[in-house]
Design an enzyme around this catalytic site. Structure first.
Site, PDB file in Angstrom:
ATOM      1  N   GLN A  42       6.634 -41.128   2.398  1.00 22.27           N
ATOM      2  CA  GLN A  42       5.839 -40.986   3.623  1.00 22.27           C
ATOM      3  C   GLN A  42       6.483 -41.655   4.844  1.00 22.27           C
ATOM      4  O   GLN A  42       6.137 -41.327   5.970  1.00 22.27           O
ATOM      5  CB  GLN A  42       4.429 -41.536   3.386  1.00 22.27           C
ATOM      6  CG  GLN A  42       3.672 -40.724   2.345  1.00 22.27           C
ATOM      7  CD  GLN A  42       2.275 -41.255   2.086  1.00 22.27           C
ATOM      8  OE1 GLN A  42       2.102 -42.153   1.272  1.00 22.27           O
ATOM      9  NE2 GLN A  42       1.287 -40.730   2.775  1.00 22.27           N
ATOM     10  N   HIS A  62      10.515 -28.364   1.443  1.00 18.27           N
ATOM     11  CA  HIS A  62      11.576 -27.451   1.879  1.00 18.27           C
ATOM     12  C   HIS A  62      11.292 -26.014   1.466  1.00 18.27           C
ATOM     13  O   HIS A  62      11.631 -25.080   2.179  1.00 18.27           O
ATOM     14  CB  HIS A  62      12.929 -27.893   1.304  1.00 18.27           C
ATOM     15  CG  HIS A  62      13.394 -29.201   1.855  1.00 18.27           C
ATOM     16  ND1 HIS A  62      14.349 -29.982   1.268  1.00 18.27           N
ATOM     17  CD2 HIS A  62      13.006 -29.887   2.969  1.00 18.27           C
ATOM     18  CE1 HIS A  62      14.538 -31.088   1.984  1.00 18.27           C
ATOM     19  NE2 HIS A  62      13.724 -31.049   3.013  1.00 18.27           N
ATOM     20  N   ASP A  75      11.692 -35.399   5.824  1.00 17.53           N
ATOM     21  CA  ASP A  75      13.156 -35.563   5.955  1.00 17.53           C
ATOM     22  C   ASP A  75      13.521 -36.771   6.813  1.00 17.53           C
ATOM     23  O   ASP A  75      14.463 -37.493   6.513  1.00 17.53           O
ATOM     24  CB  ASP A  75      13.793 -34.308   6.587  1.00 17.53           C
ATOM     25  CG  ASP A  75      13.788 -33.128   5.622  1.00 17.53           C
ATOM     26  OD1 ASP A  75      13.274 -33.270   4.496  1.00 17.53           O
ATOM     27  OD2 ASP A  75      14.303 -32.059   6.005  1.00 17.53           O
ATOM     28  N   ARG A 100       2.952 -53.971   0.945  1.00 19.52           N
ATOM     29  CA  ARG A 100       3.069 -53.067  -0.205  1.00 19.52           C
ATOM     30  C   ARG A 100       3.907 -51.858   0.208  1.00 19.52           C
ATOM     31  O   ARG A 100       3.579 -51.170   1.180  1.00 19.52           O
ATOM     32  CB  ARG A 100       1.670 -52.604  -0.650  1.00 19.52           C
ATOM     33  CG  ARG A 100       1.749 -51.629  -1.795  1.00 19.52           C
ATOM     34  CD  ARG A 100       0.408 -51.034  -2.212  1.00 19.52           C
ATOM     35  NE  ARG A 100       0.668 -50.034  -3.219  1.00 19.52           N
ATOM     36  CZ  ARG A 100      -0.105 -48.995  -3.484  1.00 19.52           C
ATOM     37  NH1 ARG A 100      -1.239 -48.825  -2.819  1.00 19.52           N
ATOM     38  NH2 ARG A 100       0.232 -48.122  -4.411  1.00 19.52           N
ATOM     39  N   HIS A 145       5.245 -43.836  -6.434  1.00 20.99           N
ATOM     40  CA  HIS A 145       4.238 -43.304  -5.514  1.00 20.99           C
ATOM     41  C   HIS A 145       4.563 -41.823  -5.302  1.00 20.99           C
ATOM     42  O   HIS A 145       4.882 -41.375  -4.200  1.00 20.99           O
ATOM     43  CB  HIS A 145       4.242 -44.081  -4.197  1.00 20.99           C
ATOM     44  CG  HIS A 145       2.975 -43.942  -3.397  1.00 20.99           C
ATOM     45  ND1 HIS A 145       2.186 -45.011  -3.019  1.00 20.99           N
ATOM     46  CD2 HIS A 145       2.339 -42.859  -2.900  1.00 20.99           C
ATOM     47  CE1 HIS A 145       1.141 -44.590  -2.314  1.00 20.99           C
ATOM     48  NE2 HIS A 145       1.221 -43.283  -2.226  1.00 20.99           N
ATOM     49  N   ASN A 189       0.924 -45.184  -8.812  1.00 24.25           N
ATOM     50  CA  ASN A 189      -0.116 -45.052  -7.795  1.00 24.25           C
ATOM     51  C   ASN A 189      -0.987 -43.819  -8.059  1.00 24.25           C
ATOM     52  O   ASN A 189      -0.467 -42.696  -8.151  1.00 24.25           O
ATOM     53  CB  ASN A 189       0.544 -44.902  -6.414  1.00 24.25           C
ATOM     54  CG  ASN A 189      -0.485 -44.776  -5.305  1.00 24.25           C
ATOM     55  OD1 ASN A 189      -1.214 -45.721  -5.009  1.00 24.25           O
ATOM     56  ND2 ASN A 189      -0.585 -43.597  -4.696  1.00 24.25           N
ATOM     57  N   GLU A 190      -2.283 -44.030  -8.157  1.00 26.80           N
ATOM     58  CA  GLU A 190      -3.290 -42.951  -8.191  1.00 26.80           C
ATOM     59  C   GLU A 190      -2.934 -41.795  -9.135  1.00 26.80           C
ATOM     60  O   GLU A 190      -2.798 -40.636  -8.700  1.00 26.80           O
ATOM     61  CB  GLU A 190      -3.497 -42.391  -6.785  1.00 26.80           C
ATOM     62  CG  GLU A 190      -4.135 -43.366  -5.819  1.00 26.80           C
ATOM     63  CD  GLU A 190      -4.603 -42.692  -4.527  1.00 26.80           C
ATOM     64  OE1 GLU A 190      -4.262 -41.510  -4.302  1.00 26.80           O
ATOM     65  OE2 GLU A 190      -5.322 -43.345  -3.750  1.00 26.80           O
ATOM     66  N   ASN A 329      -7.615 -48.233  -4.857  1.00 27.38           N
ATOM     67  CA  ASN A 329      -7.507 -47.529  -3.579  1.00 27.38           C
ATOM     68  C   ASN A 329      -8.863 -46.896  -3.316  1.00 27.38           C
ATOM     69  O   ASN A 329      -9.375 -46.131  -4.147  1.00 27.38           O
ATOM     70  CB  ASN A 329      -6.469 -46.401  -3.637  1.00 27.38           C
ATOM     71  CG  ASN A 329      -5.052 -46.921  -3.731  1.00 27.38           C
ATOM     72  OD1 ASN A 329      -4.831 -48.129  -3.780  1.00 27.38           O
ATOM     73  ND2 ASN A 329      -4.099 -46.026  -3.752  1.00 27.38           N
ATOM     74  N   TYR A 331     -11.379 -45.126  -0.129  1.00 30.46           N
ATOM     75  CA  TYR A 331     -11.537 -44.690   1.268  1.00 30.46           C
ATOM     76  C   TYR A 331     -12.954 -44.254   1.593  1.00 30.46           C
ATOM     77  O   TYR A 331     -13.435 -44.461   2.702  1.00 30.46           O
ATOM     78  CB  TYR A 331     -10.601 -43.502   1.566  1.00 30.46           C
ATOM     79  CG  TYR A 331      -9.147 -43.876   1.585  1.00 30.46           C
ATOM     80  CD1 TYR A 331      -8.411 -43.987   0.404  1.00 30.46           C
ATOM     81  CD2 TYR A 331      -8.500 -44.140   2.783  1.00 30.46           C
ATOM     82  CE1 TYR A 331      -7.076 -44.345   0.424  1.00 30.46           C
ATOM     83  CE2 TYR A 331      -7.159 -44.492   2.817  1.00 30.46           C
ATOM     84  CZ  TYR A 331      -6.454 -44.592   1.632  1.00 30.46           C
ATOM     85  OH  TYR A 331      -5.135 -44.954   1.665  1.00 30.46           O
ATOM     86  N   GLU A 396      -5.441 -50.082  -1.101  1.00 29.66           N
ATOM     87  CA  GLU A 396      -5.462 -49.134   0.020  1.00 29.66           C
ATOM     88  C   GLU A 396      -6.893 -48.988   0.489  1.00 29.66           C
ATOM     89  O   GLU A 396      -7.815 -48.817  -0.319  1.00 29.66           O
ATOM     90  CB  GLU A 396      -4.968 -47.746  -0.385  1.00 29.66           C
ATOM     91  CG  GLU A 396      -3.481 -47.609  -0.527  1.00 29.66           C
ATOM     92  CD  GLU A 396      -3.055 -46.168  -0.808  1.00 29.66           C
ATOM     93  OE1 GLU A 396      -3.695 -45.217  -0.297  1.00 29.66           O
ATOM     94  OE2 GLU A 396      -2.073 -46.000  -1.548  1.00 29.66           O
TER      95      GLU A 396
HETATM   96  C1  NOJ Z   1      -3.800 -42.468  -1.054  1.00 28.16           C
HETATM   97  C2  NOJ Z   1      -2.324 -42.304  -1.230  1.00 28.16           C
HETATM   98  O1  NOJ Z   1      -1.840 -43.287  -2.092  1.00 28.16           O
HETATM   99  C3  NOJ Z   1      -1.554 -42.316   0.086  1.00 28.16           C
HETATM  100  O2  NOJ Z   1      -0.270 -41.882  -0.173  1.00 28.16           O
HETATM  101  C4  NOJ Z   1      -2.268 -41.461   1.112  1.00 28.16           C
HETATM  102  O3  NOJ Z   1      -1.526 -41.342   2.289  1.00 28.16           O
HETATM  103  C5  NOJ Z   1      -3.633 -42.046   1.375  1.00 28.16           C
HETATM  104  N1  NOJ Z   1      -4.399 -41.983   0.130  1.00 28.16           N
HETATM  105  C6  NOJ Z   1      -4.435 -41.334   2.472  1.00 28.16           C
HETATM  106  O4  NOJ Z   1      -4.722 -40.038   2.074  1.00 28.16           O
END
Ligand code: NOJ
Length: 499
Positions: A42, A62, A75, A100, A145, A189-190, A329, A331, A396
């Protein structure tokens, strides 16, 4: 506190008043860690520089540009591969306790296998870690990740059990090269997200669209891989005080119909428990309710066996207990209700629970991300209750918008979520040890490309220099880190000054 007596009501009332005053300012517990996070694909860019191999996200962006909202790629992204020193300076200005970030597997092992180690790749991470440590910032390193080498995807990726060996070989290289200076590692991760969206559906790379069979198989191998990496670390590399754990995405669930605790529990077990019950529960293995529901529904749909793979007793024991902490994580939340199985519907896929969004919840730039701080407090409590109050690190938490450095909505979101977390600690006794804002920088938000910004720092993606500008939330968070407290006013002018 509830009481039906006159005296009881009076006592409750006094308690609420006292409580409100006490909570005008909430302090973080002693030794609580505050940080921020990113992930390699990212932010790094330099996708084919300095000996890096191809990852599944390089391949996906791509070759399927139409799947990315703005047809962009990672990229260049934030170009952090070249700008890491500037990034660390910003992190130092922010005064975080830790940062992190994740390692790009194909950057350090360009063939995927551990036969060729790319020194330039390793040196990039060594330099980043040295720079962080020189500024007193603890590195919190995620091994995986989502950007594994494309070569392994050609052989089935996470649906191939050999991934357990391949990722373990990679982990061993990282532990040997970077381990001496790192105290905190996250293995994966996740898993529930990339297994569901990348293998079950086509909402993330590799976009396999294999339905339930694919997603369950992916998780099965990811759990084995996590456990193997944990044991390798434990037996060969652990230094006193080190911690290694797995990271899980657990959203909250609010019952649509009052007291529908069944819906809340089913939602939890199928989304969160799926990935963590095998590790954190006393019994190990997948949640019982998942095993029975999926077996029964697979039978009703005519399959000769359950779509959920089975762990042998040896694997159950090998996986159980393999995390020093619970990395969460979180949200947002969904509204949940139990629904009856209808003939012809693939009911097992959605656990018998229907999800929806409450139209009254404030939104963000991401359609799925609604502001529901109560759900955060509840999921922290649920994890504490299910798994005997493990040390919990929020790895997160964050909010997306589409623009600008005057990000009042982000500050408001963060304020309400941090408050919910502190109440979970002080009022409910939950064992939360750290908190991380996603994200440090605006970055490549997977299928949303650069259209959804999560950063504390604004990145200008149309400028070849990828100029960084701290947002208001950066200064707000910096003030919190410096004072170690959360005040009741969330955008006090005193915190709006230059980074
Ligand atoms: C969790 C993910 O680990 C992360 O890569 C992502 O950008 C965020 N959620 C937000 O969607």
């Amino acid at each position: 506190m509830a009481s039906y007596s006159f005296l009881g009501v009076t006592v409750s009332f006094i308690f609420i008043i006292t409580y409100a005053f006490a909570n005008d300012t909430l302090h973080f517990p002693k030794d609580f860690l505050l940080g921020t996070a990113t992930a390699s694909y990212q932010i790094e860019g330099a996708w084919n520089e300095s000996g890096k191999g191809e990852s599944i996200w390089d391949e996906y962006t791509h070759n399927r540009p139409n799947f990315i909202r703005d047809h962009s790629t990672g990229d260049v992204a934030c170009d952090s591969y070249h700008k890491y020193k500037e990034d660390v300076q910003l992190l130092s200005n922010l005064k975080v306790d830790f940062y992190r970030f994740s390692i790009s597997w194909p950057r350090v092992l360009p063939t995927g296998y551990a036969n060729v180690i790319n020194r330039e790749g390793i040196n990039y991470y060594k330099n980043l870690i040295n720079e962080l440590l020189a500024k007193g910032i603890e590195p919190f390193v995620t091994l995986y990740h989502w950007d594994h080498p494309e070569i392994f995807e050609k052989m089935g990726g996470w649906t191939n059990e050999m991934m357990v060996e391949w990722i373990s070989d990679y982990a061993r290289v990282i532990f040997k090269e970077l381990g001496p200076k790192v105290k905190y590692f996250i293995t994966i991760n996740e898993a529930a997200v990339f297994c569901d969206e990348g293998y079950g559906r086509n909402d993330k790379a590799p976009g396999k669209n294999l339905g339930s069979t694919g997603k369950y198989l992916c998780m099965h191998n990811a759990l084995k891989a996590h456990a193997k990496i944990y044991h390798i670390y434990d037996e060969e590399f652990r230094k006193p005080g080190d911690k290694i754990g797995i990271d899980a995405a657990c959203s909250g669930a609010i019952a649509k119909h009052l007291n529908d605790t069944t819906a809340i529990d089913l939602h939890f077990q199928f989304h969160c428990g799926w990935a963590v019950h095998p590790i954190f529960s006393k019994t190990g293995d997948y949640p019982e309710v998942m095993k029975t529901h999926i077996a029964e529904n697979s039978r009703l749909d005519g399959y000769p066996r359950s779509l959920l793979p089975k762990f042998s007793p040896t694997w159950v024991n090998y996986i159980k207990g393999t995390s020093d902490f619970f990395a969460l994580n979180h949200y947002t939340s969904v509204r949940v209700e139990t629904v009856p199985r209808e003939e012809g519907q693939r009911w097992y896929q959605f656990s018998g629970v229907k999800e929806s969004l409450d139209p009254s919840w404030p939104g963000s730039a991401s359609s799925w991300l609604k502001v529901v701080p109560q759900g955060f407090r509840e999921i922290i409590n649920k994890i504490a209750k299910e798994y005997d109050n493990p040390p919990l690190y929020i790895m997160e938490n964050g909010f997306s918008d589409e623009c600008c450095t005057s990000d009042h909505s982000r500050i408001s979101y963060l304020h309400s979520y941090i408050k919910a977390m502190l109440l979970a600690i002080y009022e409910d006794g939950c064992n939360v040890k750290g908190y991380t804002i996603w994200s440090f920088l605006d970055n490549f938000e997977w299928l949303a490309g650069y259209t959804e910004r999560f950063g504390l720092v604004y990145v200008n993606f149309t400028d070849s220099q990828r100029t960084r500008t701290p947002k208001l939330s950066f200064n707000w968070y910096k003030h919190i880190i410096e004072t170690r407290k959360l005040t009741s006013t969330f955008d006090s002018p005193t915190v709006i000054n230059v980074a």
